[in-house]
Design a protein around this motif. Sequence first.
Motif, PDB file in Angstrom:
ATOM      1  N   CYS A 275     -41.095 -12.123 -51.983  1.00 23.65           N
ATOM      2  CA  CYS A 275     -40.559 -12.638 -50.814  1.00 23.65           C
ATOM      3  C   CYS A 275     -41.524 -12.647 -49.846  1.00 23.65           C
ATOM      4  CB  CYS A 275     -38.765 -11.306 -50.139  1.00 23.65           C
ATOM      5  SG  CYS A 275     -37.890 -11.900 -51.584  1.00 23.65           S
TER       6      CYS A 275
ATOM      7  N   ASP B 170     -32.559 -17.524 -49.532  1.00 25.55           N
ATOM      8  CA  ASP B 170     -32.306 -17.009 -50.299  1.00 25.55           C
ATOM      9  C   ASP B 170     -30.470 -16.566 -50.749  1.00 25.55           C
ATOM     10  OD1 ASP B 170     -32.481 -14.881 -52.715  1.00 25.55           O
ATOM     11  OD2 ASP B 170     -32.808 -12.823 -50.791  1.00 25.55           O
TER      12      ASP B 170
ATOM     13  N   SER C  20     -34.576 -13.935 -54.906  1.00 27.00           N
ATOM     14  CA  SER C  20     -35.083 -12.402 -54.770  1.00 27.00           C
ATOM     15  C   SER C  20     -34.309 -12.156 -55.856  1.00 27.00           C
ATOM     16  CB  SER C  20     -34.731 -12.173 -53.765  1.00 27.00           C
ATOM     17  OG  SER C  20     -34.039 -11.457 -52.969  1.00 27.00           O
TER      18      SER C  20
END
Length: 566
Positions: free
Chosen positions: A338, A358, A370
């Motif tokens: 990330c 995300d 993620s």
Amino acid sequence: MRNRLNTPGEIPNMGIPEALASTMTMDEQYEWHQEYLRRRAVSRRNFLRGSAAAAAVGAVGLSPFGRRAYADNVQLSVAGRHVGFGEDATSQLRFGAQLSRNPGSTKVFLEHGPTPALGASTEAEVRNLLTQIPSTDGGVLGAEQFYVHAPVDHLGGRAQHFYRWRTSDGFVTDVRSAATAMPSARNAVRPFRFTMMGDQGTDETPTQPAGVQTGDYDDMYYSADNAPTVRHADNILKQIIAAKPDFHVLAGDIAYADPSGNGQKPEFVAHGASAPTGFDKFDPFVWDVYLGTIEASASNTPWMFATGNHDMEAAYGTHGYGGHLARLDLPGNGPRGCPSAYSFTYGNVAVVSLDANDVSYEIKTNTGYSGGAQNSWADSTLARYRNDPNIDFIVCFFHHCAYSTTATHASDGGLRDAWGKLFDKYQVDLVLQGHNHVFERTDPIRGGKPTKAAKDNSTVYGASDGTVYYTVGCAGRPRYAFQSGSPETYRGHEVADTTVPNSFVWDSSGAKQAEAAPWSRVRFRNYAFVRVDVRPGPFSAEMDVVVVDEYGHEIDKVTYRRQAGR
């Protein structure tokens, strides 16, 4: 049949048929795109190389490198300089820039030191970014850009450090300087300032490929309510420079090389044409213009970036963030995979960047990428900062809005579900958002409800009152409208009841759920940024958050106060 993952017009259109692209994640779109290009290979001899402008374009004044920037037989030059913090902002600076062409065997150096005399030299890392995207004329646009990066570590806290770029064939930039962050030890903290905005773009037209015209890939395509002769992004940048911040944060949707904003397959769209269904417009050379534009500030002031939906560029890997990894230096102390989730401290303030792509319910191209790692990291990071006696204020910034009321995007329930309870639990003082092209501020919120009316010039106590959410997506892109019947309300233009009765929030199915917004306090439908002045103290700490429009007028102010070390 798979569910739709993205909304038309909200992530870059990269050329995949709409029926297919709408159900694909960013990684799936990237793989489709790579297979497409394997069948239509472009020789690198035919690439548009370097940055900003080619000799064939003949434009003057739009390129940081000049009219012959792409010619291989001219001297290598460096422009688009930018500085950021490293993982330890108090001791590390990260210097980046862009090269005018392939350096070949020419080496590039960062010369640096504690005075303008410099004294140290570091050979730069060269990152070669290759881009191949289909074009509406049936061909493939190949681009090859080169970026240089040099880390400098082991500096003192709030230490001014001077630098210049030099090439081994004789090019030298002027000397500039940037400073590390202030240490967090309470006896070392002094007043400081930072600024913030989102959704910037550029007012300049990219000169690559030939034939791009004003309004194709820049901010200059306003409707009649905002004449294109008003250079809003430039105005905001000038105000930020005048504010002389110690650092600056940008809450996503950075350059708008991908103005469609859906995270779909990229396609270059010539002037007068439109992207086919399932593709996002994309011109990688917009980044050349952008880095040249912000250089006046970013070459001296650390700029720290979050990623928005227009920053998911499906031409590159790493969930569409591969281009950013070539161009920018993000701290890298967040969850693995990330890149735009990270944190740093400046004095008594902890700053946490989160990737809203995300967790978004509205635009799902990267939702869940993620695997929950970012949320776990956010939990532990916020806990660490709230338990640190040297940290008073916690500031989070990201792109999509947990709380906003525009008719275009309004609020995203994915952010509320992922982070709302964490912000309550760890008493986050301030949340800075972009995405909606307006300014809007909430009252302090806890448990999804406002706790008190925080009018202009009021004081908020984060420990007891809750978190205040700012939407500052008004740095240059065309402005949005608020919900019908909900007027603007800001300093000098207040209304008695600021509640918005007819807003909405995106739910987990990607649908809009109607909701009233009694928490909406300030609404300003024009261009602005946030200026934050922090005043630490041995017993109590204060933080003034002031909203400034593109001409320097203040339109809102709230003071945040905390007992020191609590």
